[in-house]
Design an enzyme around this catalytic site. Structure first.
Site, PDB file in Angstrom:
ATOM      1  N   LYS A 131     -22.430 -14.781 -15.760  1.00 45.31           N
ATOM      2  CA  LYS A 131     -21.980 -15.604 -14.284  1.00 45.31           C
ATOM      3  C   LYS A 131     -22.746 -17.122 -14.182  1.00 45.31           C
ATOM      4  CE  LYS A 131     -26.437 -14.911 -13.579  1.00 45.31           C
ATOM      5  NZ  LYS A 131     -27.586 -15.755 -12.677  1.00 45.31           N
TER       6      LYS A 131
ATOM      7  N   ASP B 294     -29.935  -8.115 -11.819  1.00 50.12           N
ATOM      8  CA  ASP B 294     -28.424  -8.193 -12.366  1.00 50.12           C
ATOM      9  C   ASP B 294     -27.033  -7.287 -12.933  1.00 50.12           C
ATOM     10  OD1 ASP B 294     -28.787 -10.449 -11.617  1.00 50.12           O
ATOM     11  OD2 ASP B 294     -28.841 -11.489 -13.700  1.00 50.12           O
TER      12      ASP B 294
END
Length: 289
Positions: free
Chosen positions: A10, A136
């Site tokens: 990401k 995350d």
């Protein structure tokens, strides 16, 4: 029985830190999106009732420090699973890079073990479990594009951002996320406009996305690590449309609309940085398959 899961990296299009919470964590508001650089996770049933991590990358721990190991251990304990699993991690995402590689591996392990062990959990339930492993992991369970709030575990899904190239460059240094947050001073710093970034994504407006990139952690990482600041400047010089550090660093990414300019940025960075990648924005959770 064995199965495969994809674990994409990401990047943060916007990362704001609002305040330090009483529990010691920081309250964040960030927009994350997945890119087409991914680890591959193979999950295989084994006879012994234990968890085995296999990786040919010497920087990937093969014990309880590994987030994929923690994901498997948590599921085993919570749901009384009396089966063993071998988790092979084919590492393509740089380690300790600000790209959530370890978190994405853990999320892939959660999704895959849910299938392998037939637990019947929803993605929402897996994301809730993921929040116990790392900030995350919840986002990585879903993939795609989202606003993450709280410690990062409160997820609001967004449409994919406009399509473009992403050039990633990681210098040969590691950055401690905990250390960067510890040094962060929240007074008098430039903050990204998260609301405008959301508008840019909904409007599918790449130039507006580019003009609203922002990451408050740059205020700490760039002065501490001049190599990161240098990569940012070089990427701009070579012609990236917009440049930002991802997470707490040290990876820097550039958004580039046109193929020819992407090639110029990529080739230019290869001259002084070993780990350089040119990938596409994914931004859509369907790409987890």
């Amino acid at each position: 029985m064995k199965l495969m899961e994809k674990a994409p990296a990401k990047i943060n299009l916007a990362l704001d830190v609002l305040f330090k919470r009483p529990d010691g964590y920081h309250e964040v508001e960030m927009i994350m999106t997945t890119v087409d650089l991914a680890d591959r996770i193979e999950l295989k049933e084994i006879r012994e009732d234990n968890i085995k991590i296999i990786s040919h990358n010497r920087f990937v721990p093969d014990d309880s420090r590994n987030l994929a190991y923690q994901a498997a251990a948590l599921l085993k304990e919570r749901y009384g699973v009396r089966k063993g699993v071998s988790i092979t991690i084919e590492k393509n995402i740089p380690v300790a890079a600000g790209l959530a590689g370890g978190s994405s591996d853990a999320a892939a392990a959660l999704r895959g073990l849910n299938r392998l062990w037939r637990l019947g959990l929803s993605l929402d339930e897996l994301a809730e479990i993921g929040a116990e492993i790392g900030s995350d992991v919840s986002f990585c369970v879903y993939g795609g594009t989202a606003i993450a709030r709280g410690r990062g575990e409160k997820i609001v899904h967004l449409p994919p951002p406009p399509k473009c190239w992403v050039v990633l460059a990681k210098p040969t240094l590691g950055v401690s996320t905990a250390d960067i947050y510890k040094r962060l001073k929240l007074e008098g710093i430039d903050r990204p406009n998260v609301k405008k970034m959301v508008e840019a994504i909904y409007e599918n407006d790449l130039s507006k996305v580019c003009s609203n990139l922002g990451n408050v952690l740059e205020h700490v990482t760039l002065p501490l690590y001049p190599e990161v600041a240098n990569i940012k400047e070089q990427m701009k010089t070579f012609g990236a449309d917009a440049v930002l550090m991802s997470g707490s660093g040290p990876t820097v990414f550039g958004l580039v609309e046109h193929d020819s300019r992407m090639q110029r940025v990529y080739n230019g960075l290869r001259g002084f940085c070993d780990q350089v990648y040119a990938v596409r924005l994914l931004g859509d959770s369907n790409h987890l398959d």
